[in-house]
Design a protein around this motif. Structure first.
Motif, PDB file in Angstrom:
ATOM      1  N   ILE A 199       7.835 -15.799  -5.574  1.00  0.00           N
ATOM      2  CA  ILE A 199       8.801 -14.891  -6.185  1.00  0.00           C
ATOM      3  C   ILE A 199       8.326 -14.416  -7.557  1.00  0.00           C
ATOM      4  O   ILE A 199       8.032 -15.217  -8.449  1.00  0.00           O
ATOM      5  CB  ILE A 199      10.172 -15.585  -6.346  1.00  0.00           C
ATOM      6  CG1 ILE A 199      10.631 -16.203  -5.022  1.00  0.00           C
ATOM      7  CG2 ILE A 199      11.198 -14.608  -6.891  1.00  0.00           C
ATOM      8  CD1 ILE A 199      10.866 -15.201  -3.918  1.00  0.00           C
ATOM      9  N   SER A 200       8.267 -13.097  -7.721  1.00  0.00           N
ATOM     10  CA  SER A 200       8.004 -12.525  -9.043  1.00  0.00           C
ATOM     11  C   SER A 200       9.308 -11.974  -9.611  1.00  0.00           C
ATOM     12  O   SER A 200      10.132 -11.412  -8.885  1.00  0.00           O
ATOM     13  CB  SER A 200       6.935 -11.427  -8.974  1.00  0.00           C
ATOM     14  OG  SER A 200       7.243 -10.451  -7.995  1.00  0.00           O
ATOM     15  N   SER A 201       9.465 -12.170 -10.916  1.00  0.00           N
ATOM     16  CA  SER A 201      10.689 -11.734 -11.584  1.00  0.00           C
ATOM     17  C   SER A 201      10.349 -11.359 -13.020  1.00  0.00           C
ATOM     18  O   SER A 201       9.268 -11.662 -13.525  1.00  0.00           O
ATOM     19  CB  SER A 201      11.754 -12.843 -11.565  1.00  0.00           C
ATOM     20  OG  SER A 201      11.280 -13.997 -12.261  1.00  0.00           O
ATOM     21  N   TRP A 219       9.505 -10.701  -3.370  1.00  0.00           N
ATOM     22  CA  TRP A 219       8.860 -11.749  -2.589  1.00  0.00           C
ATOM     23  C   TRP A 219       7.483 -11.266  -2.157  1.00  0.00           C
ATOM     24  O   TRP A 219       7.321 -10.131  -1.710  1.00  0.00           O
ATOM     25  CB  TRP A 219       9.686 -12.104  -1.348  1.00  0.00           C
ATOM     26  CG  TRP A 219       8.937 -13.030  -0.418  1.00  0.00           C
ATOM     27  CD1 TRP A 219       8.746 -14.372  -0.562  1.00  0.00           C
ATOM     28  CD2 TRP A 219       8.276 -12.672   0.797  1.00  0.00           C
ATOM     29  NE1 TRP A 219       8.000 -14.871   0.475  1.00  0.00           N
ATOM     30  CE2 TRP A 219       7.701 -13.841   1.326  1.00  0.00           C
ATOM     31  CE3 TRP A 219       8.101 -11.466   1.482  1.00  0.00           C
ATOM     32  CZ2 TRP A 219       6.970 -13.852   2.517  1.00  0.00           C
ATOM     33  CZ3 TRP A 219       7.372 -11.469   2.664  1.00  0.00           C
ATOM     34  CH2 TRP A 219       6.830 -12.651   3.172  1.00  0.00           C
ATOM     35  N   ASN A 220       6.473 -12.153  -2.304  1.00  0.00           N
ATOM     36  CA  ASN A 220       5.094 -11.834  -1.956  1.00  0.00           C
ATOM     37  C   ASN A 220       4.589 -12.827  -0.913  1.00  0.00           C
ATOM     38  O   ASN A 220       4.711 -14.048  -1.092  1.00  0.00           O
ATOM     39  CB  ASN A 220       4.210 -11.912  -3.204  1.00  0.00           C
ATOM     40  CG  ASN A 220       4.720 -11.060  -4.344  1.00  0.00           C
ATOM     41  OD1 ASN A 220       4.396  -9.886  -4.453  1.00  0.00           O
ATOM     42  ND2 ASN A 220       5.542 -11.647  -5.215  1.00  0.00           N
ATOM     43  N   PRO A 231       6.812  -6.915 -10.901  1.00  0.00           N
ATOM     44  CA  PRO A 231       5.620  -6.419 -10.224  1.00  0.00           C
ATOM     45  C   PRO A 231       5.354  -7.157  -8.926  1.00  0.00           C
ATOM     46  O   PRO A 231       5.904  -8.236  -8.680  1.00  0.00           O
ATOM     47  CB  PRO A 231       4.511  -6.688 -11.252  1.00  0.00           C
ATOM     48  CG  PRO A 231       4.991  -7.907 -11.991  1.00  0.00           C
ATOM     49  CD  PRO A 231       6.486  -7.747 -12.082  1.00  0.00           C
ATOM     50  N   ARG A 232       4.477  -6.566  -8.119  1.00  0.00           N
ATOM     51  CA  ARG A 232       4.061  -7.176  -6.862  1.00  0.00           C
ATOM     52  C   ARG A 232       2.682  -7.813  -7.028  1.00  0.00           C
ATOM     53  O   ARG A 232       1.907  -7.398  -7.881  1.00  0.00           O
ATOM     54  CB  ARG A 232       3.998  -6.122  -5.760  1.00  0.00           C
ATOM     55  CG  ARG A 232       5.323  -5.434  -5.478  1.00  0.00           C
ATOM     56  CD  ARG A 232       5.165  -4.375  -4.402  1.00  0.00           C
ATOM     57  NE  ARG A 232       4.658  -3.106  -4.937  1.00  0.00           N
ATOM     58  CZ  ARG A 232       3.899  -2.252  -4.257  1.00  0.00           C
ATOM     59  NH1 ARG A 232       3.523  -2.548  -3.024  1.00  0.00           N
ATOM     60  NH2 ARG A 232       3.499  -1.119  -4.810  1.00  0.00           N
ATOM     61  N   VAL A 233       2.388  -8.814  -6.203  1.00  0.00           N
ATOM     62  CA  VAL A 233       1.042  -9.387  -6.153  1.00  0.00           C
ATOM     63  C   VAL A 233       0.171  -8.409  -5.380  1.00  0.00           C
ATOM     64  O   VAL A 233       0.358  -8.208  -4.180  1.00  0.00           O
ATOM     65  CB  VAL A 233       1.042 -10.771  -5.487  1.00  0.00           C
ATOM     66  CG1 VAL A 233      -0.393 -11.296  -5.346  1.00  0.00           C
ATOM     67  CG2 VAL A 233       1.896 -11.756  -6.285  1.00  0.00           C
ATOM     68  N   ALA A 234      -0.790  -7.805  -6.046  1.00  0.00           N
ATOM     69  CA  ALA A 234      -1.556  -6.708  -5.456  1.00  0.00           C
ATOM     70  C   ALA A 234      -2.298  -7.122  -4.188  1.00  0.00           C
ATOM     71  O   ALA A 234      -2.390  -6.347  -3.234  1.00  0.00           O
ATOM     72  CB  ALA A 234      -2.542  -6.153  -6.484  1.00  0.00           C
ATOM     73  N   ASP A 235      -2.836  -8.342  -4.153  1.00  0.00           N
ATOM     74  CA  ASP A 235      -3.633  -8.775  -3.010  1.00  0.00           C
ATOM     75  C   ASP A 235      -2.798  -9.354  -1.876  1.00  0.00           C
ATOM     76  O   ASP A 235      -3.344  -9.692  -0.815  1.00  0.00           O
ATOM     77  CB  ASP A 235      -4.667  -9.810  -3.455  1.00  0.00           C
ATOM     78  CG  ASP A 235      -5.783  -9.181  -4.276  1.00  0.00           C
ATOM     79  OD1 ASP A 235      -6.075  -7.983  -4.055  1.00  0.00           O
ATOM     80  OD2 ASP A 235      -6.356  -9.878  -5.135  1.00  0.00           O
ATOM     81  N   SER A 236      -1.503  -9.497  -2.076  1.00  0.00           N
ATOM     82  CA  SER A 236      -0.646  -9.953  -0.987  1.00  0.00           C
ATOM     83  C   SER A 236      -0.440  -8.803  -0.002  1.00  0.00           C
ATOM     84  O   SER A 236      -0.116  -7.685  -0.412  1.00  0.00           O
ATOM     85  CB  SER A 236       0.711 -10.421  -1.520  1.00  0.00           C
ATOM     86  OG  SER A 236       1.573 -10.792  -0.459  1.00  0.00           O
ATOM     87  N   PRO A 237      -0.606  -9.032   1.304  1.00  0.00           N
ATOM     88  CA  PRO A 237      -0.500  -7.937   2.263  1.00  0.00           C
ATOM     89  C   PRO A 237       0.928  -7.507   2.572  1.00  0.00           C
ATOM     90  O   PRO A 237       1.132  -6.476   3.210  1.00  0.00           O
ATOM     91  CB  PRO A 237      -1.181  -8.493   3.513  1.00  0.00           C
ATOM     92  CG  PRO A 237      -0.967  -9.969   3.423  1.00  0.00           C
ATOM     93  CD  PRO A 237      -1.020 -10.293   1.963  1.00  0.00           C
TER      94      PRO A 237
END
Length: 220
Positions: free
Chosen positions: A32-34, A81-82, A122-128
């Motif tokens: 989880i990113s927040s 969620w990533n 933000p999103r985790v860039a490498d998470s698909p």
């Protein structure tokens, strides 16, 4: 001696480790990113995570203790969620360290970010796969006696979904291509979804397919 090792939770059980987490598993990981109301970015994994509704899509995670992630979501009403994959599992593990709130776990784990489209985190860039979510409920859990415990269940509606095109084939999402990692209990046990672990089992289309004719309900 019976065939079962039986005990009540909280009582001495003669086992080296509490098996609860290992039994309820493997479990998807809530990475989880927040963002706090002051703009501090946080990224943390939660092993008590799952989907709770289909339409609208609602996901949720439980935080044992009032942590930065819960506080941020309570303040802003947003999170992302990533999906954790085998390639990202080491970075995910770094992000679970007890960093102070002014440390950005994206930086600590050397992760690149992507901007979200409808929420601030933000999103985790490498998470698909990433889900942008808005808070629907934040519930402090209680025990059977009605006493509140220091665990919070955070539920959010998915308002935007991002799926990398390499995860889609013939217009169908391919979970095996993602190499999804799940929590499997123990102090550090994980599993990866692999082709030889997957089998197909379709739901019964009607009770006529599973009940003998003598046991089928009779129409009035």
């Amino acid at each position: 001696m019976t065939d079962f090792h039986t005990y009540s939770p909280g009582d001495p059980n003669g086992l080296l480790h509490d098996p609860f987490n290992a039994i309820i598993g493997p479990r998807p990981i809530g990475w989880i990113s927040s963002v706090s109301s002051s703009g501090s970015v946080n990224l943390a994994p939660y092993s008590f995570f799952n989907a709770f509704n289909y339409k609208p899509p609602i996901i949720g995670f439980a935080s044992i203790g009032w942590k930065d992630t819960v506080r941020n979501i309570q303040e802003t009403g947003e999170f992302v969620w990533n999906l954790v994959t085998r390639e990202l599992v080491e970075a995910m593990n770094i992000s679970c360290a007890p960093f102070p709130s002014d440390i950005n776990e994206f930086d600590a784990a050397n992760l690149q970010t992507l901007p979200s489209e409808t929420v601030k985190p933000p999103r985790v860039a490498d998470s698909p796969v990433q889900f942008e979510c808005r808070l629907t409920q934040c519930i402090q859990l209680q025990n059977q006696h009605g006493d509140q415990i220091s665990t919070w269940l955070v539920l959010g509606e998915v308002v935007r979904m991002h799926i990398h095109r390499k995860m889609v084939k013939a217009s169908i999402y391919q979970p095996l291509a993602a190499r999804t990692v799940l929590r499997a209990g123990g102090p550090g046990d994980y599993v990866e979804i692999q082709p030889d672990a997957v089998f197909t089992l379709l739901r019964p289309s009607s009770i006529e397919n599973i009940l003998p004719s003598s046991n089928q309900p009779q129409s009035e």
